[in-house]
Design a protein around this motif. Structure first.
Motif, PDB file in Angstrom:
ATOM      1  N   LYS A 197       0.832  -1.205   0.000  1.00 46.49           N
ATOM      2  CA  LYS A 197       0.000   0.000   0.000  1.00 46.49           C
ATOM      3  C   LYS A 197       0.866   1.254   0.000  1.00 46.49           C
ATOM      4  CE  LYS A 197      -3.619  -0.336   2.631  1.00 46.49           C
ATOM      5  NZ  LYS A 197      -4.551  -0.285   3.766  1.00 46.49           N
ATOM      6  N   VAL A 208       2.339   1.743  -3.502  1.00 50.23           N
ATOM      7  CA  VAL A 208       1.306   2.209  -4.430  1.00 50.23           C
ATOM      8  C   VAL A 208       1.035   3.694  -4.213  1.00 50.23           C
ATOM      9  CG1 VAL A 208      -1.145   2.022  -4.997  1.00 50.23           C
ATOM     10  CG2 VAL A 208       0.227  -0.042  -4.763  1.00 50.23           C
ATOM     11  N   LEU A 209       0.919   4.105  -2.960  1.00 49.61           N
ATOM     12  CA  LEU A 209       0.650   5.522  -2.680  1.00 49.61           C
ATOM     13  C   LEU A 209       1.829   6.413  -3.070  1.00 49.61           C
ATOM     14  CD1 LEU A 209      -1.320   5.241   0.643  1.00 49.61           C
ATOM     15  CD2 LEU A 209      -2.176   5.999  -1.562  1.00 49.61           C
ATOM     16  N   GLY A 212       3.836   5.723  -5.529  1.00 45.40           N
ATOM     17  CA  GLY A 212       3.753   5.747  -6.991  1.00 45.40           C
ATOM     18  C   GLY A 212       2.716   6.750  -7.475  1.00 45.40           C
ATOM     19  N   ILE A 213       1.595   6.801  -6.799  1.00 46.09           N
ATOM     20  CA  ILE A 213       0.571   7.799  -7.148  1.00 46.09           C
ATOM     21  C   ILE A 213       1.119   9.207  -6.928  1.00 46.09           C
ATOM     22  CG2 ILE A 213      -1.686   8.731  -6.498  1.00 46.09           C
ATOM     23  CD1 ILE A 213      -2.517   5.817  -5.893  1.00 46.09           C
ATOM     24  N   LEU A 269       3.313  10.067  -9.801  1.00 46.00           N
ATOM     25  CA  LEU A 269       2.484  10.415 -10.963  1.00 46.00           C
ATOM     26  C   LEU A 269       1.915  11.822 -10.842  1.00 46.00           C
ATOM     27  CD1 LEU A 269       0.497   7.117 -11.599  1.00 46.00           C
ATOM     28  CD2 LEU A 269       2.266   8.131 -13.043  1.00 46.00           C
ATOM     29  N   LEU A 270       1.420  12.151  -9.671  1.00 45.52           N
ATOM     30  CA  LEU A 270       0.828  13.479  -9.481  1.00 45.52           C
ATOM     31  C   LEU A 270       1.875  14.587  -9.544  1.00 45.52           C
ATOM     32  CD1 LEU A 270      -1.775  12.898  -6.652  1.00 45.52           C
ATOM     33  CD2 LEU A 270      -2.224  13.480  -9.022  1.00 45.52           C
ATOM     34  N   SER A 312       1.847  14.972 -13.962  1.00 45.35           N
ATOM     35  CA  SER A 312       0.831  15.986 -14.278  1.00 45.35           C
ATOM     36  C   SER A 312       1.431  17.293 -14.797  1.00 45.35           C
ATOM     37  CB  SER A 312      -0.092  16.224 -13.083  1.00 45.35           C
ATOM     38  OG  SER A 312       0.589  16.751 -11.985  1.00 45.35           O
ATOM     39  N   TYR A 325      -2.930  18.210  -4.967  1.00 42.60           N
ATOM     40  CA  TYR A 325      -1.829  17.657  -4.174  1.00 42.60           C
ATOM     41  C   TYR A 325      -2.143  17.617  -2.677  1.00 42.60           C
ATOM     42  CZ  TYR A 325       0.796  18.471  -8.526  1.00 42.60           C
ATOM     43  OH  TYR A 325       1.223  18.496  -9.827  1.00 42.60           O
ATOM     44  N   TYR A 377      -4.503  14.703  -2.136  1.00 40.94           N
ATOM     45  CA  TYR A 377      -3.744  13.452  -2.166  1.00 40.94           C
ATOM     46  C   TYR A 377      -3.005  13.244  -0.844  1.00 40.94           C
ATOM     47  CZ  TYR A 377       0.434  10.661  -2.715  1.00 40.94           C
ATOM     48  OH  TYR A 377       1.457   9.769  -2.495  1.00 40.94           O
ATOM     49  N   ALA A 383      -3.774  10.077   1.451  1.00 37.25           N
ATOM     50  CA  ALA A 383      -2.667   9.129   1.604  1.00 37.25           C
ATOM     51  C   ALA A 383      -2.233   9.025   3.064  1.00 37.25           C
ATOM     52  CB  ALA A 383      -1.487   9.556   0.733  1.00 37.25           C
TER      53      ALA A 383
END
Length: 105
Positions: free
Chosen positions: A3, A6-7, A9-10, A13-14, A18, A41, A44, A48
């Protein structure tokens, strides 16, 4: 641990994809970047911080540190306040998560 990755990684990406996307499609207007910095942001960071209870003390620092290279790549020196804000917002999310879990017991 999955988890957490994954967070993060997000977050990558952000914070990095972006702004590149905005520049690629020619929308590097101040409006979208400001919306991302002030709404997307922080949202997120809050979510998160709430989701990762096991890493409550370390993960918010990771979010702030993750944004620092983006300052040099896409923004200017005035953006140094944002990693501090995102870290504090992620700690707020972690605190809300802790209160929620303690309240359940």
């Amino acid at each position: 641990m999955k988890k957490l990755l994954v967070l993060l990684g997000i977050g990558i990406l952000l914070f990095y994809i972006s702004p590149v996307f905005f520049k690629m499609i020619g929308i590097e207007t101040l409006g979208l970047m400001v919306i991302a910095l002030l709404v997307l942001y922080p949202l997120y960071s809050l979510v998160a911080g709430f989701i990762v209870p096991k890493w409550r003390l370390v993960f918010p620092l990771c979010i702030g540190l993750l944004f620092i290279p983006a300052i040099y790549l896409f923004y200017n020196e005035s953006a140094w306040v944002y990693p501090i804000r995102y870290t504090m917002i992620a700690y707020l999310g972690a605190g809300l998560s802790y209160i929620n879990r303690v309240g359940d017991n």
